[in-house]
Scaffold this motif. Sequence first.
Motif, PDB file in Angstrom:
ATOM      1  N   CYS A  32       0.824  -1.209   0.000  1.00  0.00           N
ATOM      2  CA  CYS A  32       0.000   0.000   0.000  1.00  0.00           C
ATOM      3  C   CYS A  32       0.859   1.261   0.000  1.00  0.00           C
ATOM      4  CB  CYS A  32      -0.896   0.030   1.232  1.00  0.00           C
ATOM      5  SG  CYS A  32      -2.119  -1.287   1.291  1.00  0.00           S
ATOM      6  N   ALA A  33       0.459   2.221  -0.787  1.00  0.00           N
ATOM      7  CA  ALA A  33       1.053   3.552  -0.698  1.00  0.00           C
ATOM      8  C   ALA A  33       0.413   4.302   0.457  1.00  0.00           C
ATOM      9  CB  ALA A  33       0.850   4.311  -2.002  1.00  0.00           C
ATOM     10  N   MET A  34       1.183   5.187   1.066  1.00  0.00           N
ATOM     11  CA  MET A  34       0.674   5.992   2.177  1.00  0.00           C
ATOM     12  C   MET A  34       1.068   7.440   1.949  1.00  0.00           C
ATOM     13  SD  MET A  34       1.388   3.511   5.435  1.00  0.00           S
ATOM     14  CE  MET A  34       0.208   4.360   6.486  1.00  0.00           C
ATOM     15  N   ALA A  98      -4.038   6.260   3.040  1.00  0.00           N
ATOM     16  CA  ALA A  98      -3.450   5.045   2.484  1.00  0.00           C
ATOM     17  C   ALA A  98      -4.316   4.547   1.328  1.00  0.00           C
ATOM     18  CB  ALA A  98      -3.332   3.960   3.553  1.00  0.00           C
ATOM     19  N   ARG A  99      -3.682   3.844   0.418  1.00  0.00           N
ATOM     20  CA  ARG A  99      -4.415   3.304  -0.718  1.00  0.00           C
ATOM     21  C   ARG A  99      -3.915   1.907  -1.055  1.00  0.00           C
ATOM     22  NH1 ARG A  99      -2.013   3.235  -5.673  1.00  0.00           N
ATOM     23  NH2 ARG A  99      -4.075   3.242  -6.630  1.00  0.00           N
ATOM     24  N   VAL A 104       2.045   6.117  -6.171  1.00  0.00           N
ATOM     25  CA  VAL A 104       1.692   7.335  -5.443  1.00  0.00           C
ATOM     26  C   VAL A 104       0.933   8.294  -6.347  1.00  0.00           C
ATOM     27  CG1 VAL A 104       3.593   7.176  -3.799  1.00  0.00           C
ATOM     28  CG2 VAL A 104       3.969   8.308  -5.986  1.00  0.00           C
ATOM     29  N   TYR A 105      -0.009   9.012  -5.744  1.00  0.00           N
ATOM     30  CA  TYR A 105      -0.824   9.982  -6.469  1.00  0.00           C
ATOM     31  C   TYR A 105      -1.004  11.217  -5.590  1.00  0.00           C
ATOM     32  CZ  TYR A 105      -2.033   6.079  -9.512  1.00  0.00           C
ATOM     33  OH  TYR A 105      -1.973   5.017 -10.376  1.00  0.00           O
ATOM     34  N   ASN A 110      -7.773   9.239  -4.989  1.00  0.00           N
ATOM     35  CA  ASN A 110      -7.001   8.019  -5.227  1.00  0.00           C
ATOM     36  C   ASN A 110      -6.755   7.206  -3.956  1.00  0.00           C
ATOM     37  OD1 ASN A 110      -5.455  10.043  -7.525  1.00  0.00           O
ATOM     38  ND2 ASN A 110      -6.293   8.110  -8.178  1.00  0.00           N
ATOM     39  N   TYR A 111      -7.152   7.734  -2.820  1.00  0.00           N
ATOM     40  CA  TYR A 111      -6.852   7.097  -1.548  1.00  0.00           C
ATOM     41  C   TYR A 111      -8.092   6.488  -0.914  1.00  0.00           C
ATOM     42  CZ  TYR A 111      -2.260   8.989  -2.177  1.00  0.00           C
ATOM     43  OH  TYR A 111      -1.010   9.260  -2.692  1.00  0.00           O
TER      44      TYR A 111
END
Length: 124
Positions: A32-34, A98-99, A104-105, A110-111
């Motif tokens: 996950c991206a944060m 988080a997503r 990353v955006y 997007n999340y």
Amino acid sequence: QVQLVESGGGLVQAGGSLRLSCAASGRTMNGCAMGWFRQGPGKEREFVAAIGWPGVDILYGDSVKGRFTISRDNAKNTVYLQMNSLKPEDTAVYYCTARYGSRVYGQPSNYDYWGQGTQVTVSS
């Protein structure tokens, strides 16, 4: 379900520093991206920074480049935001996000998950 809990906000003088933390629970953030967004009084939510999985890809908002640093500790399911050279215009509620997915955006849409926010106030 994922819970994100921010900490580390407070009152600081201009030129000072703060370090925000965001601890995730409910599931691992592996993959996950944060990131962090902020919302000042009367302003729209603004992108601050994001870090992908496992932590190589990083994106910063233009207003914080060179002053803020995002990092993550994957073993602790935690993301950090080191804020230096703070300015009064950095005053805002800072939200951890988080997503699903490692990219990353810079857009809130997007999340998938959001924390409750932590207040950062910078006095002049």
